[in-house]
Design an enzyme around this catalytic site. Sequence first.
Site, mmCIF file in Angstrom:
data_model
loop_
_atom_site.group_PDB
_atom_site.id
_atom_site.type_symbol
_atom_site.label_atom_id
_atom_site.label_comp_id
_atom_site.label_asym_id
_atom_site.label_seq_id
_atom_site.Cartn_x
_atom_site.Cartn_y
_atom_site.Cartn_z
ATOM 1 N N ASP A 102 -8.043 -5.368 0.436
ATOM 2 C CA ASP A 102 -8.544 -6.349 -0.334
ATOM 3 C C ASP A 102 -8.072 -7.758 -0.204
ATOM 4 O O ASP A 102 -8.596 -8.493 -0.820
ATOM 5 C CB ASP A 102 -8.009 -5.812 -1.680
ATOM 6 C CG ASP A 102 -8.539 -4.568 -2.386
ATOM 7 O OD1 ASP A 102 -9.873 -4.303 -1.932
ATOM 8 O OD2 ASP A 102 -7.772 -3.815 -3.126
ATOM 9 N N HIS A 150 0.740 -1.224 -0.231
ATOM 10 C CA HIS A 150 0.004 0.090 -0.082
ATOM 11 C C HIS A 150 0.724 1.212 -0.005
ATOM 12 O O HIS A 150 2.057 1.417 0.526
ATOM 13 C CB HIS A 150 -0.827 0.149 1.205
ATOM 14 C CG HIS A 150 -2.002 0.896 1.175
ATOM 15 N ND1 HIS A 150 -2.113 2.310 1.295
ATOM 16 C CD2 HIS A 150 -3.427 0.543 0.894
ATOM 17 C CE1 HIS A 150 -3.235 2.490 1.000
ATOM 18 N NE2 HIS A 150 -4.064 1.705 0.926
HETATM 19 C C1 LIG Z 1 -8.145 -0.472 -2.252
HETATM 20 C C2 LIG Z 1 -6.794 -0.528 -2.577
HETATM 21 O O1 LIG Z 1 -6.303 0.026 -3.509
HETATM 22 S S1 LIG Z 1 -5.511 -1.248 -1.764
HETATM 23 C C3 LIG Z 1 -4.253 -1.616 -3.015
HETATM 24 C C4 LIG Z 1 -4.973 -2.940 -3.870
HETATM 25 N N1 LIG Z 1 -3.833 -3.355 -4.491
HETATM 26 C C5 LIG Z 1 -3.312 -4.312 -4.665
HETATM 27 O O2 LIG Z 1 -3.242 -5.208 -3.886
HETATM 28 C C6 LIG Z 1 -2.215 -4.923 -5.784
HETATM 29 C C7 LIG Z 1 -0.661 -5.043 -5.304
HETATM 30 N N2 LIG Z 1 -0.191 -3.969 -4.597
HETATM 31 C C8 LIG Z 1 0.536 -3.001 -5.435
HETATM 32 O O3 LIG Z 1 0.590 -3.173 -6.624
HETATM 33 C C9 LIG Z 1 1.164 -2.014 -4.662
HETATM 34 O O4 LIG Z 1 1.568 -2.050 -3.258
HETATM 35 C C10 LIG Z 1 0.204 -0.694 -4.866
HETATM 36 C C11 LIG Z 1 -0.170 -0.558 -6.141
HETATM 37 C C12 LIG Z 1 -0.959 -0.817 -3.718
HETATM 38 C C13 LIG Z 1 1.046 0.529 -4.197
HETATM 39 O O5 LIG Z 1 2.090 0.916 -5.101
HETATM 40 P P1 LIG Z 1 3.287 1.788 -4.624
HETATM 41 O O6 LIG Z 1 2.949 2.616 -3.514
HETATM 42 O O7 LIG Z 1 3.325 2.671 -6.125
HETATM 43 O O8 LIG Z 1 4.229 0.947 -4.250
HETATM 44 P P2 LIG Z 1 5.351 0.188 -5.217
HETATM 45 O O9 LIG Z 1 4.628 -0.624 -6.123
HETATM 46 O O10 LIG Z 1 6.499 1.293 -5.942
HETATM 47 O O11 LIG Z 1 5.996 -0.645 -4.178
HETATM 48 C C14 LIG Z 1 7.127 -0.496 -3.346
HETATM 49 C C15 LIG Z 1 8.084 -1.462 -3.231
HETATM 50 O O12 LIG Z 1 7.267 -2.614 -2.586
HETATM 51 C C16 LIG Z 1 7.077 -3.706 -3.604
HETATM 52 N N3 LIG Z 1 5.732 -4.023 -3.298
HETATM 53 C C17 LIG Z 1 4.468 -3.343 -3.252
HETATM 54 N N4 LIG Z 1 3.583 -3.932 -3.481
HETATM 55 C C18 LIG Z 1 4.201 -5.501 -3.466
HETATM 56 C C19 LIG Z 1 3.092 -6.783 -3.672
HETATM 57 N N5 LIG Z 1 1.994 -6.713 -3.700
HETATM 58 N N6 LIG Z 1 4.149 -7.784 -3.834
HETATM 59 C C20 LIG Z 1 5.151 -7.554 -3.741
HETATM 60 N N7 LIG Z 1 6.115 -6.554 -3.590
HETATM 61 C C21 LIG Z 1 5.384 -5.471 -3.561
HETATM 62 C C22 LIG Z 1 7.582 -3.349 -4.795
HETATM 63 O O13 LIG Z 1 8.072 -3.952 -5.681
HETATM 64 C C23 LIG Z 1 8.631 -2.122 -4.400
HETATM 65 O O14 LIG Z 1 9.556 -3.009 -4.096
HETATM 66 P P3 LIG Z 1 11.243 -2.014 -4.438
HETATM 67 O O15 LIG Z 1 11.039 -0.725 -3.584
HETATM 68 O O16 LIG Z 1 12.108 -3.147 -4.290
HETATM 69 O O17 LIG Z 1 11.003 -1.584 -5.965
HETATM 70 O O1 LIG Z 2 -5.815 4.461 -0.182
HETATM 71 C C1 LIG Z 2 -5.447 3.920 -1.394
HETATM 72 O O2 LIG Z 2 -4.442 4.205 -2.042
HETATM 73 C C2 LIG Z 2 -6.598 2.761 -1.659
HETATM 74 C C3 LIG Z 2 -7.489 2.631 -1.007
HETATM 75 O O3 LIG Z 2 -8.438 3.378 -1.639
HETATM 76 C C4 LIG Z 2 -7.773 1.811 0.101
HETATM 77 O O4 LIG Z 2 -6.650 1.358 0.611
HETATM 78 O O5 LIG Z 2 -9.204 1.880 0.596
#
Ligand SMILES: CC(=O)SCCNC(=O)CCNC(=O)[C@H](O)C(C)(C)COP(=O)(O)OP(=O)(O)OC[C@H]1O[C@@H](n2cnc3c(N)ncnc32)[C@H](O)[C@@H]1OP(=O)(O)O
Ligand SMILES: O=C([O-])CC(=O)C(=O)O
Length: 393
Positions: free
Chosen positions: A320, A264
């Site tokens: 999620d 996140h």
């Molecule tokens: C309601 C919501 O929106 S909650 C989020 C729902 N989304 C997911 O569950 C999808 C999986 N998670 C993700 O893709 C990301 O964690 C996000 C999109 C939620 C957040 O993205 P960002 O803040 O841009 O973080 P970013 O993707 O740059 O990750 C930072 C680091 O953690 C790692 N990381 C983040 N999420 C994950 C994951 N789910 N699995 C493995 N590694 C991860 C990244 O590879 C990155 O590593 P690095 O620093 O070595 O390059």
């Molecule tokens: O805050 C965010 O980036 C994603 C979101 O809506 C949540 O986690 O409920």
Amino acid sequence: MTTACEYKPGLEGIPAAQSSVSYIDGKKGILEYRGIPIEELAVKSTFLEVAYLLIWGKLPTKEELAAFETEIRYHRRIKYRIRDMMKCFPETGHPMDALQTSAAALGLFYSRRALDDQAYIRAAVVRLLAKIPTMVAAFHMMRRGNDPIQPNDNLDYSANFLYMLTERIPDPQEAEIFDRCLILHAEHTMNASTFSARVTASTLTDPYAVIASAVGTLAGPLHGGANEEVLEMLEEIGSVDNVRPYVEKCLKQNPKHKFMGFGHRVWKVKDPRAIMLQNWAEELFEKKGRDEYYDVAIKLEKVLVEEKGFGERGIYPNVDYYSGLVYRKLGIPNDLFTPIFGISRVAGWLAHWKEQLEVNRIYRPTQIYTGDHALSYIPMEERVVSLQRNGKN
Ligand SMILES: CC(=O)SCCNC(=O)CCNC(=O)[C@H](O)C(C)(C)COP(=O)(O)OP(=O)(O)OC[C@H]1O[C@@H](n2cnc3c(N)ncnc32)[C@H](O)[C@@H]1OP(=O)(O)O
Ligand SMILES: O=C([O-])CC(=O)C(=O)O
């Protein structure tokens, strides 16, 4: 005027609004709606009370809440023409696409853009909160070749939605847990879909377009769409014994593999909503039996967080991760998880829509241009692939 400034991919850490709707401390595990901790709201309040709190900035009195609930009950039905339009949607289409289209279609019937008229704002809030669950349930029934179930005036908001979806009056425990899930998903500061809602709102377009934009943004797998993908991942893993081999395979193929439902931008500890959802899943299992994928989810969390070092890097289950396991026990199919997130987040989007209108200035950020300048136009007959970029050689 342009000034030199640092570009932050994903606008990380850049404030995009001043807001009093909600607050997060991602290191301390705090989430508050209008200053009230989510843990308290989840057990003491109802979704409609929380929606009122978010949108009007204060807890309603008994009379205010009763009036709000009555208005919503009255507006639950959708027009025949919207139902007829939805009947033409392909039954294989994703319910989030159906929701986005139908939310936008409400604007065909109700848009006046009287954004300085508080009565118009209240009517839009009521219509959107009332009709979106009906539209989600109607599409689900119609894609199965059935007529939509009419809203049941004797049932509260959450019980009525479950009824329209399953044609069965849910037991009080099911309705209560579902309502609590809606509370947890209602608002979350400047997330992608809320940002999208505020950008759209800032153009002074109608609220149905604002919500349709936000639904489209929520649908993506990096945002609300992850709840459906989590279940797909757990199904693919299949058994507790396959968790480690699955993790190894994914990380071997791509050391940066994204495991759905983890990570996140803001939470650097386990999301408090994931903790509550996990508890409620267990509450449901006591009465209805354990879900086969719950143990897979627990083992995956343990392997990633403890053995693969995700915990040290601040990568934990987000909202999620466990929500789908609760919804499955309520008999809800996987592809409705994200529309249900949408039903709830409408409350937060509307709160931000209203807040944006109060202080509006159109969103119009800048960019850092990385292209060419003053190129000459190349006539079609002289173009070859390698010449296209600079027009010189
Ligand atoms: C309601 C919501 O929106 S909650 C989020 C729902 N989304 C997911 O569950 C999808 C999986 N998670 C993700 O893709 C990301 O964690 C996000 C999109 C939620 C957040 O993205 P960002 O803040 O841009 O973080 P970013 O993707 O740059 O990750 C930072 C680091 O953690 C790692 N990381 C983040 N999420 C994950 C994951 N789910 N699995 C493995 N590694 C991860 C990244 O590879 C990155 O590593 P690095 O620093 O070595 O390059
Ligand atoms: O805050 C965010 O980036 C994603 C979101 O809506 C949540 O986690 O409920």
